[in-house]
Structure formats: structure tokens, C-alpha cells
Motif scaffolding. Structure first.
Motif, mmCIF file in Angstrom:
data_model
loop_
_atom_site.group_PDB
_atom_site.id
_atom_site.type_symbol
_atom_site.label_atom_id
_atom_site.label_comp_id
_atom_site.label_asym_id
_atom_site.label_seq_id
_atom_site.Cartn_x
_atom_site.Cartn_y
_atom_site.Cartn_z
ATOM 1 N N MET A 1 34.964 -4.785 -31.859
ATOM 2 C CA MET A 1 36.010 -3.484 -32.297
ATOM 3 C C MET A 1 37.512 -4.506 -32.074
ATOM 4 N N ASN A 2 38.328 -4.492 -32.996
ATOM 5 C CA ASN A 2 39.631 -5.453 -32.895
ATOM 6 C C ASN A 2 40.788 -4.659 -32.362
ATOM 7 N N TYR A 3 40.390 -3.598 -31.828
ATOM 8 C CA TYR A 3 41.684 -2.610 -31.208
ATOM 9 C C TYR A 3 40.948 -2.299 -29.853
ATOM 10 N N ALA A 4 41.876 -2.452 -29.010
ATOM 11 C CA ALA A 4 41.451 -2.068 -27.590
ATOM 12 C C ALA A 4 41.713 -0.519 -27.701
ATOM 13 N N ILE A 5 40.784 0.060 -26.725
ATOM 14 C CA ILE A 5 40.772 1.633 -26.439
ATOM 15 C C ILE A 5 42.115 1.870 -25.686
ATOM 16 N N PRO A 6 42.878 2.920 -26.256
ATOM 17 C CA PRO A 6 44.073 3.556 -25.829
ATOM 18 C C PRO A 6 43.675 4.326 -24.354
ATOM 19 N N ALA A 7 44.609 3.801 -23.480
ATOM 20 C CA ALA A 7 44.598 4.258 -22.284
ATOM 21 C C ALA A 7 45.303 5.280 -21.690
ATOM 22 N N PRO A 9 48.253 8.582 -23.762
ATOM 23 C CA PRO A 9 48.595 9.138 -24.908
ATOM 24 C C PRO A 9 49.626 8.570 -25.834
ATOM 25 N N GLN A 10 50.443 7.722 -25.000
ATOM 26 C CA GLN A 10 51.422 6.879 -25.762
ATOM 27 C C GLN A 10 50.720 5.926 -26.598
ATOM 28 N N GLU A 11 49.784 5.274 -26.089
ATOM 29 C CA GLU A 11 48.999 4.309 -26.926
ATOM 30 C C GLU A 11 48.330 4.746 -27.891
ATOM 31 N N VAL A 12 47.628 6.209 -27.932
ATOM 32 C CA VAL A 12 47.197 6.760 -29.036
ATOM 33 C C VAL A 12 48.007 6.652 -30.105
ATOM 34 N N VAL A 13 49.193 7.635 -29.800
ATOM 35 C CA VAL A 13 50.254 7.734 -30.475
ATOM 36 C C VAL A 13 50.832 6.499 -31.231
ATOM 37 N N ALA A 14 50.809 5.442 -30.637
ATOM 38 C CA ALA A 14 51.156 4.143 -31.076
ATOM 39 C C ALA A 14 50.241 3.542 -32.154
ATOM 40 N N LEU A 15 48.997 4.140 -32.209
ATOM 41 C CA LEU A 15 48.059 3.572 -33.231
ATOM 42 C C LEU A 15 48.464 3.950 -34.604
ATOM 43 N N LYS A 16 49.279 5.161 -34.630
ATOM 44 C CA LYS A 16 49.707 5.456 -35.963
ATOM 45 C C LYS A 16 50.602 4.464 -36.791
ATOM 46 N N ILE A 24 40.321 1.667 -36.426
ATOM 47 C CA ILE A 24 41.282 2.297 -35.660
ATOM 48 C C ILE A 24 40.900 3.665 -35.268
ATOM 49 N N VAL A 25 40.275 4.516 -36.180
ATOM 50 C CA VAL A 25 39.803 5.893 -36.134
ATOM 51 C C VAL A 25 38.710 5.803 -34.682
ATOM 52 N N ALA A 26 38.090 4.962 -34.793
ATOM 53 C CA ALA A 26 36.938 4.813 -33.606
ATOM 54 C C ALA A 26 37.784 4.441 -32.233
ATOM 55 N N ALA A 27 38.743 3.673 -32.249
ATOM 56 C CA ALA A 27 39.488 3.423 -31.082
ATOM 57 C C ALA A 27 40.299 4.790 -30.984
ATOM 58 N N ALA A 28 40.730 5.326 -31.790
ATOM 59 C CA ALA A 28 41.634 6.664 -31.104
ATOM 60 C C ALA A 28 40.735 7.729 -30.572
ATOM 61 N N ILE A 29 39.747 7.947 -31.192
ATOM 62 C CA ILE A 29 38.655 8.682 -30.696
ATOM 63 C C ILE A 29 38.170 8.362 -29.234
ATOM 64 N N ALA A 30 37.801 7.197 -29.191
ATOM 65 C CA ALA A 30 37.282 6.859 -27.725
ATOM 66 C C ALA A 30 38.476 6.928 -26.693
ATOM 67 N N VAL A 32 41.038 9.080 -26.776
ATOM 68 C CA VAL A 32 41.236 10.460 -26.673
ATOM 69 C C VAL A 32 40.096 10.937 -25.636
ATOM 70 N N ILE A 33 38.880 10.469 -25.839
ATOM 71 C CA ILE A 33 37.666 10.919 -24.902
ATOM 72 C C ILE A 33 38.089 10.189 -23.518
ATOM 73 N N MET A 34 38.309 9.120 -23.330
ATOM 74 C CA MET A 34 38.539 8.577 -21.850
ATOM 75 C C MET A 34 39.781 9.201 -21.337
ATOM 76 N N ILE A 35 40.909 9.538 -22.122
ATOM 77 C CA ILE A 35 42.217 10.163 -21.604
ATOM 78 C C ILE A 35 41.647 11.597 -20.866
ATOM 79 N N SER A 36 40.740 12.231 -22.009
ATOM 80 C CA SER A 36 40.459 13.663 -21.543
ATOM 81 C C SER A 36 39.751 13.492 -20.165
ATOM 82 N N ARG A 37 38.872 12.499 -20.260
ATOM 83 C CA ARG A 37 38.055 12.497 -18.958
ATOM 84 C C ARG A 37 38.723 12.225 -17.926
#
Length: 77
Positions: A1-7, A9-16, A24-30, A32-37
Motif C-alpha cells: 500500500m502506498n499510504y501509511a495507516i493513519p494513527a 483522527p487528524q491524519e485521517v482527515v488529512a487524507l481528504k 486511500i479508502v483502505a488506509a482510511a478504513i484501517a 479508523v479501526i486502529m484509532i477506534s481500538r
């Protein structure tokens, strides 16, 4: 994957700022899951958030996304 998994909420928003594609969708989902956990949320809590009514997705799209999130949750275990 070319994008790092966001660590954060700000990094998820930056994906916009990136062009939307499957990675990018896969990175965002991953992310959100990691942050939620990290916040101690369960899969049920996260899917409830995904299923909550919003102005972006209709109910069938939210259900589909909820299924995708659940599958990703299991894969990232």
C-alpha cells in the motif's frame, strides 16, 4: 500500500487532500479501526457509528460500509 495507516483522527482527515482511490479508502478504513481500538471501542460501537444517519451516505451505502469495516476489523486482528 502506498499510504501509511493513519494513527490519529487528524491524519485521517488529512487524507481528504489526496486523490481518492482504493488504497486511500483502505488506509482510511484501517486508520479508523486502529484509532477506534486504541480508544477502547468495540466493533459493535464502531459499526453503530458507521450506521448512524448522515448526509453523505444513504442507508444501503452505510450498511455496505459497515460490512467492509467488520471484515477489515477481523483481518486486522
Amino acid at each position: 500500500m502506498n499510504y501509511a495507516i493513519p494513527a490519529s483522527p487528524q491524519e485521517v482527515v488529512a487524507l481528504k487532500q489526496k486523490p481518492v482511490d482504493e488504497e486511500i479508502v483502505a488506509a482510511a478504513i484501517a486508520g479508523v479501526i486502529m484509532i477506534s481500538r486504541s480508544q477502547g471501542k468495540s466493533l459493535d460501537e464502531l459499526t453503530a457509528e458507521v450506521l448512524a444517519d448522515d448526509r453523505l451516505l444513504d442507508l444501503s451505502q452505510r450498511r455496505w460500509l459497515s460490512d467492509v469495516v467488520a471484515q477489515a476489523w477481523e483481518k486486522l486482528s
